[in-house]
Scaffold this active site. Structure first.
Site, PDB file in Angstrom:
ATOM      1  N   SER A 218     -54.173 -40.838  23.487  1.00 21.18           N
ATOM      2  CA  SER A 218     -55.528 -42.130  23.916  1.00 21.18           C
ATOM      3  C   SER A 218     -54.832 -43.970  24.231  1.00 21.18           C
ATOM      4  O   SER A 218     -56.416 -44.176  24.830  1.00 21.18           O
ATOM      5  CB  SER A 218     -56.617 -42.192  22.828  1.00 21.18           C
ATOM      6  OG  SER A 218     -56.089 -42.043  21.630  1.00 21.18           O
TER       7      SER A 218
ATOM      8  N   LYS B 286     -65.879 -43.253  18.659  1.00 18.09           N
ATOM      9  CA  LYS B 286     -64.748 -44.595  18.694  1.00 18.09           C
ATOM     10  C   LYS B 286     -65.476 -46.423  18.974  1.00 18.09           C
ATOM     11  O   LYS B 286     -65.135 -47.067  18.707  1.00 18.09           O
ATOM     12  CB  LYS B 286     -63.949 -44.752  20.109  1.00 18.09           C
ATOM     13  CG  LYS B 286     -62.531 -43.397  19.549  1.00 18.09           C
ATOM     14  CD  LYS B 286     -61.594 -43.589  20.925  1.00 18.09           C
ATOM     15  CE  LYS B 286     -60.779 -42.226  20.332  1.00 18.09           C
ATOM     16  NZ  LYS B 286     -59.600 -42.503  21.557  1.00 18.09           N
TER      17      LYS B 286
END
Length: 241
Positions: free
Chosen positions: A115, A158
Protein backbone atom coordinates in the site's frame (compact mmCIF):
# COMPACT_ATOMS: atom_id res chain seq x y z
CA UNK A 1 68.47 19.45 8.32
CA UNK A 2 65.35 20.60 10.09
CA UNK A 3 64.68 23.18 7.37
CA UNK A 4 64.81 20.49 4.66
CA UNK A 5 62.30 18.37 6.54
CA UNK A 6 60.03 21.39 6.97
CA UNK A 7 60.09 22.35 3.28
CA UNK A 8 59.55 18.76 2.21
CA UNK A 9 56.48 18.48 4.42
CA UNK A 10 54.81 21.60 2.97
CA UNK A 11 53.53 19.88 -0.23
CA UNK A 12 52.20 17.03 1.90
CA UNK A 13 50.30 19.45 4.17
CA UNK A 14 48.90 21.33 1.18
CA UNK A 15 47.66 18.06 -0.30
CA UNK A 16 45.86 17.17 2.95
CA UNK A 17 44.27 20.61 3.12
CA UNK A 18 43.07 20.40 -0.49
CA UNK A 19 41.58 16.95 0.04
CA UNK A 20 39.80 18.14 3.17
CA UNK A 21 38.43 21.14 1.30
CA UNK A 22 37.13 18.93 -1.53
CA UNK A 23 35.38 16.62 0.94
CA UNK A 24 33.77 19.55 2.77
CA UNK A 25 32.77 21.19 -0.52
CA UNK A 26 30.81 18.16 -1.73
CA UNK A 27 27.06 18.71 -1.28
CA UNK A 28 25.42 16.52 1.33
CA UNK A 29 22.56 14.33 0.05
CA UNK A 30 19.17 15.95 0.55
CA UNK A 31 16.53 13.99 2.41
CA UNK A 32 12.90 13.99 1.27
CA UNK A 33 10.01 13.06 3.57
CA UNK A 34 6.40 11.93 3.21
CA UNK A 35 3.89 10.61 5.69
CA UNK A 36 2.64 7.04 5.23
CA UNK A 37 -0.65 5.62 6.51
CA UNK A 38 -0.88 2.04 7.75
CA UNK A 39 -3.30 -0.32 9.47
CA UNK A 40 -2.40 -2.73 12.23
CA UNK A 41 -4.43 -5.36 14.04
CA UNK A 42 -5.09 -4.83 17.75
CA UNK A 43 -7.02 -6.87 20.36
CA UNK A 44 -10.04 -4.61 19.77
CA UNK A 45 -9.93 -4.64 15.97
CA UNK A 46 -8.04 -2.79 13.26
CA UNK A 47 -6.45 0.57 14.01
CA UNK A 48 -4.80 3.09 11.73
CA UNK A 49 -1.34 4.49 12.35
CA UNK A 50 1.04 6.85 10.61
CA UNK A 51 4.59 6.18 9.49
CA UNK A 52 7.44 8.15 7.94
CA UNK A 53 8.97 7.63 4.50
CA UNK A 54 12.38 9.15 3.72
CA UNK A 55 14.42 9.13 0.51
CA UNK A 56 18.03 10.14 -0.09
CA UNK A 57 19.68 10.21 -3.50
CA UNK A 58 23.38 9.45 -3.91
CA UNK A 59 25.53 9.23 -7.00
CA UNK A 60 25.28 5.68 -8.24
CA UNK A 61 23.87 3.38 -10.89
CA UNK A 62 20.16 3.08 -10.06
CA UNK A 63 20.38 0.69 -7.11
CA UNK A 64 17.53 0.56 -4.57
CA UNK A 65 18.17 0.20 -0.84
CA UNK A 66 15.36 -0.12 1.72
CA UNK A 67 15.92 0.38 5.42
CA UNK A 68 12.93 -0.15 7.72
CA UNK A 69 12.26 0.21 11.42
CA UNK A 70 11.03 -2.31 12.46
CA UNK A 71 11.55 -5.25 10.09
CA UNK A 72 9.79 -5.50 6.74
CA UNK A 73 8.13 -8.22 4.70
CA UNK A 74 9.34 -9.28 1.28
CA UNK A 75 6.33 -7.78 -0.53
CA UNK A 76 7.28 -4.30 0.71
CA UNK A 77 10.79 -4.66 -0.74
CA UNK A 78 9.40 -5.85 -4.08
CA UNK A 79 6.79 -3.08 -4.27
CA UNK A 80 9.42 -0.44 -3.41
CA UNK A 81 11.65 -1.48 -6.29
CA UNK A 82 8.69 -1.74 -8.68
CA UNK A 83 7.31 1.68 -7.69
CA UNK A 84 10.70 3.32 -8.23
CA UNK A 85 11.20 1.73 -11.63
CA UNK A 86 7.67 2.57 -12.77
CA UNK A 87 7.96 6.21 -11.64
CA UNK A 88 11.27 6.65 -13.50
CA UNK A 89 9.86 5.07 -16.65
CA UNK A 90 6.50 6.84 -16.57
CA UNK A 91 8.08 10.31 -16.32
CA UNK A 92 11.20 9.48 -18.38
CA UNK A 93 13.50 10.36 -15.49
CA UNK A 94 17.26 9.84 -15.58
CA UNK A 95 17.40 7.55 -12.56
CA UNK A 96 20.47 5.57 -13.60
CA UNK A 97 22.84 8.16 -12.15
CA UNK A 98 21.48 7.79 -8.59
CA UNK A 99 21.25 5.19 -5.89
CA UNK A 100 17.95 5.36 -3.99
CA UNK A 101 18.01 5.01 -0.21
CA UNK A 102 14.47 4.58 1.15
CA UNK A 103 13.79 4.51 4.87
CA UNK A 104 10.47 3.65 6.52
CA UNK A 105 9.91 4.23 10.23
CA UNK A 106 6.65 2.85 11.61
CA UNK A 107 5.03 2.18 14.97
CA UNK A 108 3.73 -1.27 14.06
CA UNK A 109 5.59 -4.47 14.87
CA UNK A 110 6.22 -5.34 11.23
CA UNK A 111 5.96 -3.45 7.96
CA UNK A 112 4.20 -5.28 5.16
CA UNK A 113 1.97 -4.86 2.16
CA UNK A 114 2.22 -2.91 -1.10
CA UNK A 115 0.00 0.00 0.00
CA UNK A 116 3.02 2.34 0.20
CA UNK A 117 3.71 1.92 -3.52
CA UNK A 118 1.95 5.14 -4.55
CA UNK A 119 3.82 7.17 -1.92
CA UNK A 120 7.15 5.63 -2.95
CA UNK A 121 6.48 6.47 -6.61
CA UNK A 122 5.54 10.03 -5.65
CA UNK A 123 8.59 10.68 -3.49
CA UNK A 124 10.83 9.20 -6.20
CA UNK A 125 9.64 11.75 -8.75
CA UNK A 126 9.84 14.56 -6.18
CA UNK A 127 13.44 13.69 -5.29
CA UNK A 128 14.78 13.23 -8.81
CA UNK A 129 13.12 16.42 -10.03
CA UNK A 130 13.81 18.22 -6.71
CA UNK A 131 10.19 19.39 -6.54
CA UNK A 132 8.61 21.19 -3.59
CA UNK A 133 6.77 18.82 -1.29
CA UNK A 134 3.66 19.32 0.83
CA UNK A 135 4.09 17.20 3.94
CA UNK A 136 0.49 17.86 5.02
CA UNK A 137 -0.72 15.52 2.27
CA UNK A 138 -0.56 11.71 2.37
CA UNK A 139 -1.32 9.17 -0.33
CA UNK A 140 -2.19 5.50 0.07
CA UNK A 141 -2.55 2.94 -2.70
CA UNK A 142 -0.72 0.30 -4.67
CA UNK A 143 1.19 1.23 -7.80
CA UNK A 144 0.33 -0.92 -10.80
CA UNK A 145 1.50 -1.24 -14.39
CA UNK A 146 0.70 1.79 -16.50
CA UNK A 147 0.95 4.16 -13.54
CA UNK A 148 -2.44 3.16 -12.16
CA UNK A 149 -3.09 3.69 -8.44
CA UNK A 150 -4.82 0.58 -7.06
CA UNK A 151 -7.18 0.30 -4.07
CA UNK A 152 -6.10 -0.83 -0.62
CA UNK A 153 -7.86 -1.82 2.57
CA UNK A 154 -8.43 0.01 5.84
CA UNK A 155 -9.11 3.43 4.31
CA UNK A 156 -11.39 4.53 7.15
CA UNK A 157 -8.77 3.65 9.75
CA UNK A 158 -6.05 5.37 7.71
CA UNK A 159 -8.12 8.55 7.47
CA UNK A 160 -8.50 8.49 11.25
CA UNK A 161 -4.73 8.09 11.61
CA UNK A 162 -4.18 11.02 9.25
CA UNK A 163 -6.48 13.18 11.36
CA UNK A 164 -4.55 12.27 14.51
CA UNK A 165 -1.30 13.15 12.74
CA UNK A 166 -2.85 16.53 11.80
CA UNK A 167 -2.58 15.95 8.06
CA UNK A 168 -4.79 18.09 5.84
CA UNK A 169 -5.52 15.78 2.92
CA UNK A 170 -5.46 12.06 2.03
CA UNK A 171 -5.25 10.95 -1.60
CA UNK A 172 -6.91 7.62 -2.39
CA UNK A 173 -7.73 5.72 -5.56
CA UNK A 174 -11.15 5.96 -7.18
CA UNK A 175 -11.64 2.29 -6.40
CA UNK A 176 -11.52 3.20 -2.71
CA UNK A 177 -14.06 6.01 -3.02
CA UNK A 178 -17.57 4.51 -2.92
CA UNK A 179 -20.48 6.84 -2.25
CA UNK A 180 -21.39 4.96 0.88
CA UNK A 181 -19.06 3.13 3.19
CA UNK A 182 -20.53 0.58 5.62
CA UNK A 183 -19.90 1.63 9.18
CA UNK A 184 -19.30 -1.68 10.95
CA UNK A 185 -18.14 -1.71 14.53
CA UNK A 186 -15.39 -4.29 15.05
CA UNK A 187 -15.67 -6.16 18.32
CA UNK A 188 -13.27 -8.86 19.50
CA UNK A 189 -14.56 -12.41 19.76
CA UNK A 190 -15.17 -13.10 23.42
CA UNK A 191 -14.05 -16.33 24.98
CA UNK A 192 -17.57 -17.35 25.97
CA UNK A 193 -18.71 -16.74 22.39
CA UNK A 194 -16.02 -19.07 21.12
CA UNK A 195 -17.01 -21.74 23.60
CA UNK A 196 -20.70 -21.44 22.80
CA UNK A 197 -20.14 -21.89 19.09
CA UNK A 198 -17.97 -24.94 19.66
CA UNK A 199 -20.53 -26.69 21.84
CA UNK A 200 -22.99 -28.99 20.06
CA UNK A 201 -26.52 -27.66 19.83
CA UNK A 202 -29.48 -29.93 20.55
CA UNK A 203 -31.88 -30.17 17.64
CA UNK A 204 -35.29 -31.84 17.35
CA UNK A 205 -35.87 -33.44 13.96
CA UNK A 206 -39.08 -34.91 12.68
CA UNK A 207 -40.16 -36.57 9.50
CA UNK A 208 -43.39 -34.65 9.03
CA UNK A 209 -43.65 -32.24 6.14
CA UNK A 210 -45.40 -29.65 8.31
CA UNK A 211 -42.39 -29.21 10.54
CA UNK A 212 -40.10 -28.98 7.51
CA UNK A 213 -42.20 -26.27 5.97
CA UNK A 214 -42.37 -24.37 9.22
CA UNK A 215 -38.60 -24.58 9.62
CA UNK A 216 -38.17 -23.23 6.09
CA UNK A 217 -40.51 -20.38 6.92
CA UNK A 218 -38.53 -19.64 10.04
CA UNK A 219 -35.25 -19.66 8.11
CA UNK A 220 -36.66 -17.33 5.46
CA UNK A 221 -37.91 -14.98 8.14
CA UNK A 222 -34.48 -14.94 9.77
CA UNK A 223 -32.75 -14.30 6.45
CA UNK A 224 -35.12 -11.44 5.66
CA UNK A 225 -34.52 -9.92 9.06
CA UNK A 226 -30.76 -10.24 8.62
CA UNK A 227 -30.99 -8.49 5.26
CA UNK A 228 -33.06 -5.72 6.78
CA UNK A 229 -30.55 -5.34 9.59
CA UNK A 230 -27.70 -5.13 7.06
CA UNK A 231 -29.48 -2.58 4.92
CA UNK A 232 -30.45 -0.50 7.94
CA UNK A 233 -26.89 -0.31 9.25
CA UNK A 234 -25.50 3.23 9.40
CA UNK A 235 -23.41 4.13 6.38
CA UNK A 236 -20.61 6.59 6.01
CA UNK A 237 -19.62 8.77 3.08
CA UNK A 238 -15.91 7.96 2.91
CA UNK A 239 -14.84 11.11 1.05
CA UNK A 240 -16.81 13.37 3.37
CA UNK A 241 -15.39 11.49 6.34
Amino acid sequence: MNKNIFFRSIPFLITILLCSFIILAQPQPKSYHLKLLAVQETPTGYEGSDADLYLELKQGTGNVFLNTFPITKMDTQISTRFAKELACKHYSLNCDQYDFLYTIRAQSNIIGGPSAGAAIAAITVIAVEDLPINENVAITGTINSGGVIGPVGGIKEKIEAAAKAKLKKVLISKGNAPKEYPLVEQTPLLENQTNSTSQPQHKITTNTSTNNSSSKTTNNTQNNSNQKNTSSQPKLNLIAY
